[in-house]
Design an enzyme around this catalytic site. Sequence first.
Site, mmCIF file in Angstrom:
data_model
loop_
_atom_site.group_PDB
_atom_site.id
_atom_site.type_symbol
_atom_site.label_atom_id
_atom_site.label_comp_id
_atom_site.label_asym_id
_atom_site.label_seq_id
_atom_site.Cartn_x
_atom_site.Cartn_y
_atom_site.Cartn_z
ATOM 1 N N ASP A 35 0.836 -1.207 0.000
ATOM 2 C CA ASP A 35 0.000 0.000 0.000
ATOM 3 C C ASP A 35 0.872 1.259 0.000
ATOM 4 O O ASP A 35 1.998 1.239 0.505
ATOM 5 C CB ASP A 35 -0.904 -0.020 1.245
ATOM 6 C CG ASP A 35 -2.023 1.007 1.157
ATOM 7 O OD1 ASP A 35 -2.298 1.506 0.043
ATOM 8 O OD2 ASP A 35 -2.627 1.306 2.203
ATOM 9 N N HIS A 52 2.592 3.376 -8.924
ATOM 10 C CA HIS A 52 2.465 1.944 -9.249
ATOM 11 C C HIS A 52 3.699 1.456 -10.018
ATOM 12 O O HIS A 52 4.211 0.373 -9.763
ATOM 13 C CB HIS A 52 1.190 1.691 -10.062
ATOM 14 C CG HIS A 52 -0.067 2.014 -9.307
ATOM 15 N ND1 HIS A 52 -0.268 1.623 -7.999
ATOM 16 C CD2 HIS A 52 -1.185 2.698 -9.665
ATOM 17 C CE1 HIS A 52 -1.465 2.048 -7.594
ATOM 18 N NE2 HIS A 52 -2.035 2.704 -8.581
ATOM 19 N N LEU A 146 10.088 -21.310 -3.835
ATOM 20 C CA LEU A 146 9.074 -20.373 -3.339
ATOM 21 C C LEU A 146 7.810 -20.399 -4.217
ATOM 22 O O LEU A 146 7.914 -20.400 -5.438
ATOM 23 C CB LEU A 146 9.658 -18.948 -3.367
ATOM 24 C CG LEU A 146 8.694 -17.806 -3.053
ATOM 25 C CD1 LEU A 146 8.285 -17.824 -1.587
ATOM 26 C CD2 LEU A 146 9.319 -16.456 -3.407
HETATM 27 C C1 FPP Z 1 -1.895 0.191 -3.312
HETATM 28 O O1 FPP Z 1 -1.449 1.526 -3.344
HETATM 29 C C2 FPP Z 1 -1.367 -0.582 -4.426
HETATM 30 C C3 FPP Z 1 -2.113 -1.170 -5.406
HETATM 31 C C4 FPP Z 1 -3.583 -1.073 -5.472
HETATM 32 C C5 FPP Z 1 -1.505 -1.923 -6.506
HETATM 33 C C6 FPP Z 1 -0.245 -2.673 -6.233
HETATM 34 C C7 FPP Z 1 0.547 -2.733 -7.477
HETATM 35 C C8 FPP Z 1 1.897 -2.742 -7.555
HETATM 36 C C9 FPP Z 1 2.739 -2.826 -6.358
HETATM 37 C C10 FPP Z 1 2.600 -2.632 -8.866
HETATM 38 C C11 FPP Z 1 2.583 -3.789 -9.776
HETATM 39 C C12 FPP Z 1 2.371 -5.125 -9.172
HETATM 40 C C13 FPP Z 1 2.881 -6.285 -9.643
HETATM 41 C C14 FPP Z 1 2.503 -7.560 -9.014
HETATM 42 C C15 FPP Z 1 3.831 -6.334 -10.762
HETATM 43 P P1 FPP Z 1 -2.524 2.696 -3.422
HETATM 44 O O2 FPP Z 1 -2.688 3.064 -4.847
HETATM 45 O O3 FPP Z 1 -3.778 2.282 -2.727
HETATM 46 O O4 FPP Z 1 -1.801 3.833 -2.612
HETATM 47 P P2 FPP Z 1 -2.478 5.010 -1.778
HETATM 48 O O5 FPP Z 1 -3.229 4.346 -0.655
HETATM 49 O O6 FPP Z 1 -1.311 5.816 -1.306
HETATM 50 O O7 FPP Z 1 -3.373 5.749 -2.719
#
Ligand code: FPP
Length: 278
Positions: A35, A52, A146
């Site tokens: 997150d 992201h 893993l």
């Molecule tokens: C949460 O941050 C994150 C996500 C909803 C997406 C996770 C994706 C990645 C880590 C990148 C690509 C993943 C892979 C598996 C290659 P948020 O957008 O909710 O952050 P915020 O709470 O600060 O808005």
Amino acid sequence: MEALFEILKPASEDWALAESLDPERLPAHIAIIMDGNGRWARQRNLPRVAGHRAGVEPVRQTVETCARLGVKYLTLYAFSSENWKRPRTEVDTLWRLLRLYLAKELPLLQRNNIRLVAIGRLDGLPERVQQELGESVEATAANDGLQVNLAINYGGRAEVVDAVNALLAESRARGTLGGLSVSEDDISKRLYTAGAPDPDLLIRTSGEMRISNFLLWQIAYAELYITETLWPDFTRTELLKAILDYQRRDRRFGGLSPAGGKDNPGRHAQPALRVVAR
Ligand code: FPP
């Protein structure tokens, strides 16, 4: 665990942290709520999708570190069933990043004997994502190091509902629906994570004190580690610190601490929930 030292710099902080880990007490299953990508971008006046994009490298490093450490299962929350509420452009970027990751990282997965598994309501994903995900899952199916579970279009309540519906369908097919009674084991065996032990350690980045519908059934006795660090800044160092912190916990599963003795039963060596400042 020896494999991890091959990629660490001698005398570095990571080396020292890895040396202080007890190889006999590694968590078998680590789950992570990644997150804070959006906040990371906002702090830099960048669009959310830049967060992201920056979140991909910590995924790569976490996967490799867990594989080299000898952790058996890693479950990553990549896209929740509620994430569809985000703007279309953001959702599309997430699919693009996932497809790029799969294309680029397959050699690393193979080299490290990593098996990729996708969990969630996968039939709700765009066709191309389903297809490419399926190909990576198939290509790594024989690997026995893993296991990385990518939770995509995943919801913990939906997972339990799907498990119950699977049970009902099986029972209906057998003609035993009338007498059906259900055990915990019946449910566990029909979850998307069937066959994997429950997570020992659940990490959440960005300081939020929520579970967000992640692995609701499986985390009954997981140790929680919540760090203020935003996901794009989550490093190997932080992962090693989380595991070290986990190894200091006194896990009792509702029983008494063996270390506590009968006059001092069940005191936590460390609080069960820790918030770690950045
Ligand atoms: C949460 O941050 C994150 C996500 C909803 C997406 C996770 C994706 C990645 C880590 C990148 C690509 C993943 C892979 C598996 C290659 P948020 O957008 O909710 O952050 P915020 O709470 O600060 O808005």
